[in-house]
Design a protein around this motif. Structure first.
Motif, PDB file in Angstrom:
ATOM      1  N   VAL B 121       0.912  -1.244   0.003  1.00  0.00           N
ATOM      2  CA  VAL B 121      -0.002  -0.073   0.044  1.00  0.00           C
ATOM      3  C   VAL B 121       0.987   1.181   0.055  1.00  0.00           C
ATOM      4  O   VAL B 121       1.835   1.193   0.813  1.00  0.00           O
ATOM      5  CB  VAL B 121      -0.910  -0.139   1.020  1.00  0.00           C
ATOM      6  CG1 VAL B 121      -1.822   1.368   1.043  1.00  0.00           C
ATOM      7  CG2 VAL B 121      -1.773  -1.162   1.286  1.00  0.00           C
ATOM      8  N   ARG B 122       0.602   2.179  -0.821  1.00  0.00           N
ATOM      9  CA  ARG B 122       1.504   3.226  -0.982  1.00  0.00           C
ATOM     10  C   ARG B 122       0.572   4.432  -1.163  1.00  0.00           C
ATOM     11  O   ARG B 122      -0.668   4.556  -1.570  1.00  0.00           O
ATOM     12  CB  ARG B 122       2.141   3.404  -2.235  1.00  0.00           C
ATOM     13  CG  ARG B 122       3.540   2.528  -2.197  1.00  0.00           C
ATOM     14  CD  ARG B 122       4.330   2.462  -3.637  1.00  0.00           C
ATOM     15  NE  ARG B 122       3.344   1.597  -4.527  1.00  0.00           N
ATOM     16  CZ  ARG B 122       3.528   1.638  -5.786  1.00  0.00           C
ATOM     17  NH1 ARG B 122       4.652   2.263  -6.243  1.00  0.00           N
ATOM     18  NH2 ARG B 122       3.009   0.595  -6.575  1.00  0.00           N
ATOM     19  N   VAL B 123       0.964   5.762  -0.267  1.00  0.00           N
ATOM     20  CA  VAL B 123       0.035   6.732  -0.192  1.00  0.00           C
ATOM     21  C   VAL B 123       0.951   8.018  -0.544  1.00  0.00           C
ATOM     22  O   VAL B 123       1.963   7.864   0.066  1.00  0.00           O
ATOM     23  CB  VAL B 123      -0.499   6.853   1.224  1.00  0.00           C
ATOM     24  CG1 VAL B 123      -1.490   8.095   1.521  1.00  0.00           C
ATOM     25  CG2 VAL B 123      -1.305   5.748   1.832  1.00  0.00           C
ATOM     26  N   ARG B 124       0.502   8.807  -1.441  1.00  0.00           N
ATOM     27  CA  ARG B 124       1.029   9.961  -1.690  1.00  0.00           C
ATOM     28  C   ARG B 124      -0.039  11.021  -1.335  1.00  0.00           C
ATOM     29  O   ARG B 124      -1.172  10.749  -1.864  1.00  0.00           O
ATOM     30  CB  ARG B 124       1.604  10.121  -3.171  1.00  0.00           C
ATOM     31  CG  ARG B 124       2.844   9.246  -3.335  1.00  0.00           C
ATOM     32  CD  ARG B 124       3.308   9.838  -4.624  1.00  0.00           C
ATOM     33  NE  ARG B 124       2.664   9.349  -5.579  1.00  0.00           N
ATOM     34  CZ  ARG B 124       2.139  10.250  -6.638  1.00  0.00           C
ATOM     35  NH1 ARG B 124       2.655  11.572  -6.631  1.00  0.00           N
ATOM     36  NH2 ARG B 124       1.232   9.988  -7.526  1.00  0.00           N
ATOM     37  N   SER B 125       0.330  12.287  -0.895  1.00  0.00           N
ATOM     38  CA  SER B 125      -0.701  13.192  -0.628  1.00  0.00           C
ATOM     39  C   SER B 125      -0.047  14.659  -0.559  1.00  0.00           C
ATOM     40  O   SER B 125       1.002  14.806   0.021  1.00  0.00           O
ATOM     41  CB  SER B 125      -1.416  12.751   0.685  1.00  0.00           C
ATOM     42  OG  SER B 125      -2.975  13.735   0.638  1.00  0.00           O
ATOM     43  N   LYS B 126      -0.841  15.621  -0.606  1.00  0.00           N
ATOM     44  CA  LYS B 126      -0.542  16.927  -0.388  1.00  0.00           C
ATOM     45  C   LYS B 126      -1.613  17.743   0.240  1.00  0.00           C
ATOM     46  O   LYS B 126      -2.880  17.542  -0.641  1.00  0.00           O
ATOM     47  CB  LYS B 126       0.053  17.467  -1.648  1.00  0.00           C
ATOM     48  CG  LYS B 126       0.840  18.795  -1.555  1.00  0.00           C
ATOM     49  CD  LYS B 126       1.367  19.405  -2.923  1.00  0.00           C
ATOM     50  CE  LYS B 126       2.049  20.808  -2.767  1.00  0.00           C
ATOM     51  NZ  LYS B 126       2.303  21.165  -3.942  1.00  0.00           N
ATOM     52  N   ALA B 127      -1.385  18.193   1.311  1.00  0.00           N
ATOM     53  CA  ALA B 127      -2.676  19.217   1.649  1.00  0.00           C
ATOM     54  C   ALA B 127      -3.231  19.958   0.850  1.00  0.00           C
ATOM     55  O   ALA B 127      -2.493  20.921   0.253  1.00  0.00           O
ATOM     56  CB  ALA B 127      -2.301  19.756   3.122  1.00  0.00           C
ATOM     57  N   GLY B 128      -4.444  19.977   0.639  1.00  0.00           N
ATOM     58  CA  GLY B 128      -5.380  21.075  -0.479  1.00  0.00           C
ATOM     59  C   GLY B 128      -5.287  20.587  -1.726  1.00  0.00           C
ATOM     60  O   GLY B 128      -5.844  21.135  -2.642  1.00  0.00           O
ATOM     61  N   HIS B 129      -4.560  19.463  -1.950  1.00  0.00           N
ATOM     62  CA  HIS B 129      -4.472  18.981  -3.424  1.00  0.00           C
ATOM     63  C   HIS B 129      -5.008  17.671  -3.680  1.00  0.00           C
ATOM     64  O   HIS B 129      -5.388  17.172  -5.025  1.00  0.00           O
ATOM     65  CB  HIS B 129      -2.872  19.067  -3.991  1.00  0.00           C
ATOM     66  CG  HIS B 129      -2.619  20.490  -4.146  1.00  0.00           C
ATOM     67  ND1 HIS B 129      -2.089  21.188  -3.154  1.00  0.00           N
ATOM     68  CD2 HIS B 129      -2.385  21.203  -5.331  1.00  0.00           C
ATOM     69  CE1 HIS B 129      -1.723  22.334  -3.501  1.00  0.00           C
ATOM     70  NE2 HIS B 129      -1.960  22.484  -4.809  1.00  0.00           N
ATOM     71  N   GLY B 130      -4.878  16.821  -2.923  1.00  0.00           N
ATOM     72  CA  GLY B 130      -5.388  15.436  -2.821  1.00  0.00           C
ATOM     73  C   GLY B 130      -4.602  14.247  -2.555  1.00  0.00           C
ATOM     74  O   GLY B 130      -3.423  14.477  -1.957  1.00  0.00           O
ATOM     75  N   THR B 131      -5.202  13.072  -2.812  1.00  0.00           N
ATOM     76  CA  THR B 131      -4.505  11.963  -2.304  1.00  0.00           C
ATOM     77  C   THR B 131      -4.548  10.716  -3.313  1.00  0.00           C
ATOM     78  O   THR B 131      -5.547  10.757  -4.109  1.00  0.00           O
ATOM     79  CB  THR B 131      -5.039  11.347  -1.012  1.00  0.00           C
ATOM     80  OG1 THR B 131      -5.151  12.493  -0.340  1.00  0.00           O
ATOM     81  CG2 THR B 131      -4.409  10.302  -0.361  1.00  0.00           C
TER      82      THR B 131
END
Lengths: 109, 147
Positions: B121-131
């Motif tokens: 499971v890999r998670v990439r996220s940026k606050a305000g931009h999405g996941t």
């Protein structure tokens, strides 16, 4: 998704049928709570034998109903869980709560 | 590695689409002749990821969710779930078992379930931009004959 409830003496039994996800859990939760809050049974039995899919929304449903029943000193029992559903419940430590129906001891499967 | 089969669908973050997402994954994986357990693992993990988008990424609105499926020759099925919602400030905290910002009756186990039922499971996220959550699962049964 349907639910069927039966009441006998101090026990409310809820038979769940269908797929239990975040979408269906809200309806099931309010239907179960409506019945439980109205009659304050000593025991609530949730029968999962016809639940064909469950994600962690089912764990939330069980944890919430456990708290509700404890709020008036009642207890919760779970029945009809497949090994997969038991595996899901154990992720939340529900297997360590006294919620198993007789003959459904999780250590025996 | 290039995928040998792939598809992409996009749908709004309505809870009724949790079931749709599971059906899409089932249909895509069916050609690999997965075991019932492999299929249930995939369906459960995808349901968790899509529910996260609906509950957390778009808490007060309806936004887009993209579901991308790719199959590789080694039997790896890769599922990428993307949203353009609020994003995650602290991914480590969000992935902690029993942590939830979802309110009553959310167990806080979505990522735990994904990790239990997938190989990666890999998670990439940026606050305000999405996941973007990427789930990898190896379908070991007869994948080579099926494609």
């Amino acid at each position: 998704m349907t639910i069927q409830t039966t009441r006998s003496e101090d026990t409310l039994t809820v038979h769940l049928t269908g797929e239990l996800d975040h979408h269906s859990a809200a309806g099931w939760r309010s239907a179960i709570d409506r019945e439980a809050i109205c009659c304050h049974p000593k025991r609530l039995v949730l029968d999962f034998s016809d639940v064909t899919f469950m994600d962690s929304s089912g764990i939330g449903l069980v944890m919430g109903r456990y708290k509700l029943m404890r709020s008036w000193g009642g207890d919760l029992r779970l029945g009809g869980l497949s090994p997969r559903l038991r595996q899901m419940m154990s992720l939340a430590g529900i297997d360590r709560l006294p919620v198993w129906e007789e003959g459904e001891n999780h250590e025996t499967y | 590695m290039k995928p040998i089969n792939e598809m992409k669908v996009q749908f709004p973050s309505r809870s009724v689409n949790e079931r749709l997402a599971r059906s899409v994954v089932s249909a895509f994986a069916a050609g690999l002749d997965p075991t019932l357990d492999e299929l249930a693992d995939l369906r459960t993990a995808v349901s968790e990821a899509v529910t996260n988008c609906i509950v957390h990424a778009y808490p007060d609105s309806i936004g887009k969710i993209s579901l991308q499926l790719r199959l590789f020759t080694d039997g790896r099925l890769s599922v990428k779930i993307t949203d353009w919602g609020v994003g995650i400030d602290d991914i480590k905290q969000a992935m902690t078992p029993l942590y939830t910002s979802g309110g009553e009756d959310r167990a806080g186990l979505g990522f735990s379930v994904m990790e239990s039922f997938c190989d990666r499971v890999r998670v990439r996220s940026k606050a305000g931009h999405g996941t973007t959550v990427t789930l990898d699962k190896y379908i070991l049964s007869r994948h080579t004959e099926a494609v």
